[in-house]
Design a protein around this motif. Structure first.
Motif, PDB file in Angstrom:
ATOM      1  N   THR A  18       0.843  -1.183   0.000  1.00 46.78           N
ATOM      2  CA  THR A  18       0.000   0.000   0.000  1.00 46.78           C
ATOM      3  C   THR A  18       0.884   1.239   0.000  1.00 46.78           C
ATOM      4  O   THR A  18       2.064   1.166   0.351  1.00 46.78           O
ATOM      5  CB  THR A  18      -0.935  -0.001   1.217  1.00 46.78           C
ATOM      6  OG1 THR A  18      -0.175  -0.286   2.399  1.00 46.78           O
ATOM      7  CG2 THR A  18      -1.999  -1.085   1.070  1.00 46.78           C
ATOM      8  N   GLU A  44      -2.683  -1.164 -10.295  1.00 46.19           N
ATOM      9  CA  GLU A  44      -3.755  -0.229 -10.626  1.00 46.19           C
ATOM     10  C   GLU A  44      -4.069  -0.181 -12.119  1.00 46.19           C
ATOM     11  O   GLU A  44      -3.869   0.827 -12.792  1.00 46.19           O
ATOM     12  CB  GLU A  44      -3.411   1.155 -10.082  1.00 46.19           C
ATOM     13  CG  GLU A  44      -3.266   1.157  -8.572  1.00 46.19           C
ATOM     14  CD  GLU A  44      -3.055   2.538  -7.983  1.00 46.19           C
ATOM     15  OE1 GLU A  44      -3.038   3.514  -8.748  1.00 46.19           O
ATOM     16  OE2 GLU A  44      -2.923   2.632  -6.756  1.00 46.19           O
ATOM     17  N   ARG A 109     -10.815  -7.601 -14.565  1.00 43.12           N
ATOM     18  CA  ARG A 109     -11.298  -8.490 -13.500  1.00 43.12           C
ATOM     19  C   ARG A 109     -10.619  -8.161 -12.165  1.00 43.12           C
ATOM     20  O   ARG A 109     -11.283  -8.077 -11.126  1.00 43.12           O
ATOM     21  CB  ARG A 109     -11.038  -9.937 -13.902  1.00 43.12           C
ATOM     22  CG  ARG A 109     -11.366 -10.969 -12.852  1.00 43.12           C
ATOM     23  CD  ARG A 109     -11.120 -12.360 -13.403  1.00 43.12           C
ATOM     24  NE  ARG A 109     -11.128 -13.386 -12.372  1.00 43.12           N
ATOM     25  CZ  ARG A 109     -10.879 -14.673 -12.606  1.00 43.12           C
ATOM     26  NH1 ARG A 109     -10.626 -15.078 -13.846  1.00 43.12           N
ATOM     27  NH2 ARG A 109     -10.901 -15.552 -11.614  1.00 43.12           N
ATOM     28  N   ASP A 111      -9.102  -5.279 -11.407  1.00 40.53           N
ATOM     29  CA  ASP A 111      -9.487  -3.913 -11.033  1.00 40.53           C
ATOM     30  C   ASP A 111     -10.840  -3.890 -10.313  1.00 40.53           C
ATOM     31  O   ASP A 111     -11.044  -3.100  -9.378  1.00 40.53           O
ATOM     32  CB  ASP A 111      -9.587  -3.027 -12.283  1.00 40.53           C
ATOM     33  CG  ASP A 111      -8.234  -2.713 -12.886  1.00 40.53           C
ATOM     34  OD1 ASP A 111      -7.212  -2.948 -12.210  1.00 40.53           O
ATOM     35  OD2 ASP A 111      -8.196  -2.238 -14.034  1.00 40.53           O
ATOM     36  N   ALA A 112     -11.759  -4.738 -10.751  1.00 42.62           N
ATOM     37  CA  ALA A 112     -13.116  -4.720 -10.205  1.00 42.62           C
ATOM     38  C   ALA A 112     -13.233  -5.504  -8.900  1.00 42.62           C
ATOM     39  O   ALA A 112     -14.243  -5.394  -8.202  1.00 42.62           O
ATOM     40  CB  ALA A 112     -14.093  -5.286 -11.229  1.00 42.62           C
ATOM     41  N   ALA A 113     -12.216  -6.274  -8.563  1.00 43.83           N
ATOM     42  CA  ALA A 113     -12.288  -7.140  -7.386  1.00 43.83           C
ATOM     43  C   ALA A 113     -12.149  -6.340  -6.101  1.00 43.83           C
ATOM     44  O   ALA A 113     -11.444  -5.327  -6.049  1.00 43.83           O
ATOM     45  CB  ALA A 113     -11.194  -8.199  -7.462  1.00 43.83           C
ATOM     46  N   ALA A 114     -12.791  -6.811  -5.060  1.00 44.43           N
ATOM     47  CA  ALA A 114     -12.652  -6.172  -3.755  1.00 44.43           C
ATOM     48  C   ALA A 114     -11.232  -6.324  -3.224  1.00 44.43           C
ATOM     49  O   ALA A 114     -10.720  -5.451  -2.523  1.00 44.43           O
ATOM     50  CB  ALA A 114     -13.654  -6.771  -2.773  1.00 44.43           C
ATOM     51  N   ASP A 115     -10.601  -7.432  -3.573  1.00 46.03           N
ATOM     52  CA  ASP A 115      -9.241  -7.714  -3.124  1.00 46.03           C
ATOM     53  C   ASP A 115      -8.407  -8.141  -4.321  1.00 46.03           C
ATOM     54  O   ASP A 115      -8.531  -9.278  -4.798  1.00 46.03           O
ATOM     55  CB  ASP A 115      -9.252  -8.822  -2.063  1.00 46.03           C
ATOM     56  CG  ASP A 115      -7.856  -9.173  -1.577  1.00 46.03           C
ATOM     57  OD1 ASP A 115      -6.906  -8.417  -1.885  1.00 46.03           O
ATOM     58  OD2 ASP A 115      -7.711 -10.209  -0.901  1.00 46.03           O
ATOM     59  N   THR A 118      -6.492 -11.581  -3.996  1.00 45.94           N
ATOM     60  CA  THR A 118      -7.292 -12.788  -4.189  1.00 45.94           C
ATOM     61  C   THR A 118      -7.640 -12.991  -5.657  1.00 45.94           C
ATOM     62  O   THR A 118      -7.655 -14.135  -6.155  1.00 45.94           O
ATOM     63  CB  THR A 118      -8.575 -12.714  -3.342  1.00 45.94           C
ATOM     64  OG1 THR A 118      -8.211 -12.597  -1.968  1.00 45.94           O
ATOM     65  CG2 THR A 118      -9.431 -13.949  -3.523  1.00 45.94           C
TER      66      THR A 118
END
Length: 233
Positions: A18, A44, A109, A111-115, A118
């Motif tokens: 991060t 990103e 895929r 980019d759209a994931a919460a994590d 994972t």
């Protein structure tokens, strides 16, 4: 901040960085040291591949989030479809290796994931399910060198001639078995030192002739003194 955990993909590690792990000058706070591995990276919106390193790598640029999956040594070339030596000391776009359409779909895929970690892991597991298991010699070589076995003795045990082992190793790891042994010895020494083992003892237990030998190897592979690498300034 940098965090990692064991992956659901056998032998792999997933990790993320991060922005608070980025130094004020834009350089990442953690140099990436040679470890015999290759990584699938997300940054990103971008998917990249980190080839096997022979020297410390430090990224530069604005603070951003990173996620990655680090493959066990010797297992990534089959996943990416390219010999490891072609990516040695490089960071390349995944679209340079796979079709641009496929990579755009996979990047969207993640980019759209919460994590993102994972999501990368899921992608790796799906592709790995269609691949054969690593050749047995790869696993045996890594295990032997991680344990500090000499290269020549290990080659004899594997029944592979020196030239053939060097050629196979370049494809699997990015460099020959002697370089792989040196890289794994460095990682072994750092684990010992970070666990509190005195440096003189660390050097001997890791397979160095003495502490000055360890210090020289750290400077050459990590690009900094041992004390600084261990956080002592």
């Amino acid at each position: 901040m940098y965090e990692e955990r064991s992956s659901r993909l056998t032998g792999a590690v997933v990790w993320h960085i991060t922005p608070d792990d980025i130094a004020p000058d834009g350089a990442a706070g953690r140099p990436v040291l040679p470890d015999g591995c290759m990584d699938l990276l997300w940054n990103e919106g971008r998917l990249l591949v980190a080839g096997p390193d022979t020297r410390a790598y430090t990224s530069h640029g604005p603070a951003r989030r990173w996620a990655g999956l680090r493959f066990r040594p010797g297992t990534a070339p089959a996943f990416f479809g390219v010999p490891a030596h072609e990516l040695r000391d490089q960071r390349v776009e995944l679209a340079d290796l796979w079709s641009a359409t496929q990579v755009r779909r996979l990047a969207a895929r993640v980019d759209a994931a919460a994590d993102p970690v994972t999501a990368l892991e899921d992608i790796a597991l799906e592709r790995a399910a269609d691949l054969a298991a690593p050749e047995r010699w790869v696993t045996r070589l890594v295990e032997a060198l991680e344990a500090g076995r000499p290269v020549a003795a290990t080659a004899d045990e594997l029944g592979i001639g020196a030239r053939q082992l060097h050629r196979r190793s370049r494809n699997a790891f990015g460099y020959g078995p002697k370089t792989l042994a040196r890289v794994l010895r460095l990682q072994r020494a750092l684990r010992l030192a970070r666990s509190g083992v005195p440096l003189a003892e660390t050097a001997i237990r890791a397979g160095y002739a003495d502490q000055p030998h360890l210090s020289r190897d750290v400077r050459e592979l990590a690009g900094m003194p041992l004390g600084r690498l261990l956080g002592g300034g």
